[in-house]
Design a protein around this motif. Structure first.
Motif, short mmCIF file in Angstrom:
data_model
loop_
_atom_site.label_atom_id
_atom_site.label_comp_id
_atom_site.label_asym_id
_atom_site.label_seq_id
_atom_site.Cartn_x
_atom_site.Cartn_y
_atom_site.Cartn_z
N LEU A 122 27.66 44.67 31.29
CA LEU A 122 28.71 44.80 32.31
C LEU A 122 29.33 46.19 32.23
N LEU A 123 29.61 46.76 33.39
CA LEU A 123 30.22 48.09 33.45
C LEU A 123 31.30 48.10 34.52
N ALA A 124 32.34 48.88 34.28
CA ALA A 124 33.35 49.11 35.31
C ALA A 124 33.41 50.61 35.57
N ASP A 125 33.81 50.99 36.78
CA ASP A 125 33.87 52.43 37.06
C ASP A 125 35.24 53.01 36.71
N VAL A 126 36.05 52.20 36.00
CA VAL A 126 37.33 52.67 35.50
C VAL A 126 37.43 52.32 34.02
N ALA A 127 38.16 53.16 33.27
CA ALA A 127 38.32 52.91 31.83
C ALA A 127 39.40 51.85 31.59
N THR A 128 40.41 51.85 32.43
CA THR A 128 41.47 50.83 32.39
C THR A 128 41.73 50.44 33.84
N ILE A 129 42.23 49.23 34.06
CA ILE A 129 42.50 48.84 35.44
C ILE A 129 43.99 48.93 35.73
N GLN A 130 44.28 49.33 36.98
CA GLN A 130 45.66 49.50 37.40
C GLN A 130 45.99 48.38 38.38
N PRO A 131 47.15 47.73 38.19
CA PRO A 131 47.49 46.62 39.10
C PRO A 131 47.43 47.08 40.55
N GLY A 132 46.80 46.30 41.40
CA GLY A 132 46.73 46.59 42.83
C GLY A 132 45.77 47.70 43.22
N LYS A 133 45.04 48.27 42.27
CA LYS A 133 44.11 49.36 42.60
C LYS A 133 42.66 48.87 42.48
N ASP A 152 40.03 39.62 31.14
CA ASP A 152 38.66 39.24 30.79
C ASP A 152 37.86 39.02 32.08
N LEU A 153 36.88 39.88 32.30
CA LEU A 153 36.05 39.78 33.50
C LEU A 153 34.68 39.24 33.08
N LEU A 154 34.31 38.09 33.64
CA LEU A 154 33.06 37.45 33.23
C LEU A 154 32.05 37.41 34.36
N GLY A 187 15.42 33.97 33.46
CA GLY A 187 16.34 34.38 32.40
C GLY A 187 17.77 34.33 32.90
N LYS A 188 18.71 34.34 31.97
CA LYS A 188 20.11 34.40 32.36
C LYS A 188 20.94 35.00 31.24
N ALA A 189 22.14 35.43 31.61
CA ALA A 189 23.06 35.99 30.62
C ALA A 189 24.48 35.69 31.06
N SER A 190 25.31 35.32 30.09
CA SER A 190 26.74 35.16 30.36
C SER A 190 27.44 36.29 29.65
N LEU A 191 28.07 37.15 30.44
CA LEU A 191 28.64 38.37 29.88
C LEU A 191 30.13 38.44 30.11
N LYS A 192 30.79 39.16 29.22
CA LYS A 192 32.24 39.34 29.36
C LYS A 192 32.60 40.79 29.11
N LEU A 193 33.48 41.31 29.93
CA LEU A 193 34.03 42.65 29.70
C LEU A 193 35.55 42.50 29.65
N SER A 194 36.14 42.84 28.53
CA SER A 194 37.60 42.80 28.41
C SER A 194 38.12 44.20 28.68
N ILE A 195 39.03 44.30 29.65
CA ILE A 195 39.49 45.63 30.05
C ILE A 195 41.02 45.68 30.04
N LEU A 196 41.55 46.77 29.55
CA LEU A 196 43.00 46.94 29.40
C LEU A 196 43.64 47.23 30.75
N VAL A 197 44.79 46.64 30.99
CA VAL A 197 45.56 46.91 32.19
C VAL A 197 46.54 48.03 31.86
N ASP A 198 46.51 49.10 32.65
CA ASP A 198 47.37 50.26 32.37
C ASP A 198 48.01 50.74 33.67
N SER A 199 48.86 51.78 33.57
CA SER A 199 49.54 52.30 34.75
C SER A 199 48.65 53.26 35.54
N SER A 200 47.45 53.53 35.01
CA SER A 200 46.50 54.36 35.76
C SER A 200 45.10 53.81 35.55
N ALA A 201 44.17 54.29 36.35
CA ALA A 201 42.78 53.82 36.26
C ALA A 201 41.84 55.02 36.26
#
Lengths: 197, 271
Positions: free
Chosen positions: B34-45, B130-132, B147-161
């Protein structure tokens, strides 16, 4: 007798080859393409000998998880069993490159296949029917016309429970009642037929 | 006569292939991450979330419509309450031609399947989300293995993304098809029941490739792409008000693969 047989067989093969060259595979409503193939015991089975019977063709590959699941769930036997007194013949066909009677015998033992598995190693019959995947199902009616082409059912993942529709069962039931097939063409699912290169 | 028969049998045994003695397929045919295009997530963004599939060489997984055989790759996102996710976005696939005219639509080597995510605006800064994702696929070469995979990405909520994984997302976002205008794809129903789809590509577009996405539960048959025209049939036949997608991929003047996806209503015989 032999003198006549060879040219007739050659002519039929030529016509079949020509049809394939033209990119034409049989469509529902067409006369079902003839075949004469060996089963896993080396016995030759010809469509011509099955006139007057309803014939189910099941494209087969024992290495395909969808085929394996159906044999584990007894789909083929359960369906064929319902029509054993209705003149229905169920044949599996293996059009995979390198397939042989010996290979199909091993596959039959492994999966407990209780019907003939015909070897179509050069893929001619598969191409004539337009078989693309395993399992791909075709039904030939008593008059020798292709009456159904498509999936065994609507349940690729095997998780539809009582929402599952066994298209082959439904078609055979309709044909047995003298009716035409209400869903003659359905989507099919499965692994690709491994035609020879 | 009998000697001839015995000789034939011996020859047959010698020539018969010893079953296709396939080596056991390698482990880890598909590695999912799993990948996100942000290092931390910002509320509403909004941000982009992706499943990267690394596929063993020579094997392939499938597009949202697999083609003549195979099974589409599926993702079920499981996000915390308040998160909104869009549909799975599939990059331009490859047209994979197998012997005997069997055509598959899928991916080799690597693909990142994406979705746009909108986190709620009342997320607490400093918390962890926690994004699954439950991913399932069919990977094929000569044989096919589900095949299958159950994956989880835990990402910090911050004031910027701040952005993350820029190179990966830049590459794969550029491979998402643009939305085409339905009026730019001409779709007719011929007398024999075949559909004929036609587009008018710009002169610089080369190597046009058609990827049909039929209505749910339907399969494409007798597909015949010829440059800017695509002829095909549907099994089962189209129903009234059915819609269908067509991804037309091409190589642009800079040598890059691009794609446009059209969604059009299927003409019916009654019209």
């Amino acid at each position: 007798m032999r003198k006549i047989l060879v040219p007739v067989t050659a002519f039929a093969t030529l016509m079949l080859a020509l049809a394939i060259q033209l990119g034409a595979s049989a469509k529902v409503g067409d006369a079902a393409p003839p075949f004469s193939l060996q089963d896993q015991d080396g016995k030759t089975i010809s469509l011509a000998d099955l006139k007057g019977k309803t014939v189910v063709l099941e494209w087969f590959n024992d290495g395909c998880p969808y085929v394996v699941r159906h044999y584990k769930e007894d789909t083929m036997d359960a369906t064929a069993g319902k029509y054993k007194d209705k003149d229905v013949v169920w044949l599996a066909i293996n059009s995979g490159a390198g397939t042989s009677s010996a290979g199909n015998k091993t596959a039959a033992e492994k999966l407990k296949v209780n019907h003939p598995i015909l070897s179509d190693a050069d893929g001619t019959v598969g191409q004539a029917y337009g078989a693309k995947k395993t399992p791909h199902m075709f039904i030939i009616d008593k008059s020798g016309k292709l009456a159904y082409a498509g999936g065994i059912d609507n349940d690729p993942e095997g998780d539809k429970g009582d929402k599952k529709v066994n298209y082959v069962d439904k078609a055979l039931s309709e044909l047995a009642d003298g009716k035409s097939v209400s869903e003659p063409q359905t989507a099919s699912y499965g692994c690709g037929v491994h035609y020879q290169k | 006569m009998r000697i001839g028969l015995i000789l034939c049998l011996l020859l047959g045994m010698w020539l018969a292939p010893a079953g296709v003695a396939a080596a056991a397929p390698p482990a880890n045919l598909v590695q999912a991450e799993l990948l996100a295009d942000v290092a931390t997530i910002q509320p509403g963004k909004p941000f982009t979330f992706g499943v990267k599939l690394k596929i063993h060489p020579g094997w392939h997984v499938y597009w949202k419509y697999a083609g003549d055989s195979g099974m589409p790759t599926k993702i079920k996102w499981k996000f915390p309450t308040g998160f909104e996710a869009g549909e799975v976005e599939f990059p331009i696939p490859k047209r994979i031609e197998l012997p005997g005219g069997v055509v598959n639509y899928g991916y080799e080597d690597e693909v990142v399947l994406m979705t746009r995510v909108m986190p709620p605006s009342d997320l607490k800064v400093g918390s962890t989300a926690d994004l699954l994702a439950d991913v399932s696929w069919l990977v094929c070469e000569d044989s096919c293995i589900p095949g299958k995979a159950s994956l989880k990405l835990s990402i910090l909520v911050d004031s910027s993304a701040p952005s993350a994984n820029e190179k990966v997302f830049q590459t794969w976002k550029s491979q998402l098809p643009a939305k085409g205008q339905a009026s730019d794809l001409n779709l007719k129903l011929a007398d024999d029941g075949a559909f004929v789809a036609q587009v008018n590509p710009p002169a610089f577009a080369k190597e046009l490739t058609w990827f049909p996405a039929p209505p749910a539960g339907a399969g494409v048959e007798d597909a015949s792409p010829k440059e800017s025209t695509f002829t095909f049939k549907l099994a089962p036949p189209a129903k009234k008000d059915d819609r269908m997608g067509f991804l037309v991929a091409y190589t642009d003047e800079t040598g890059h693969r691009r794609g446009v996806e059209f969604v059009v209503e299927l003409p019916s015989a009654s019209k």
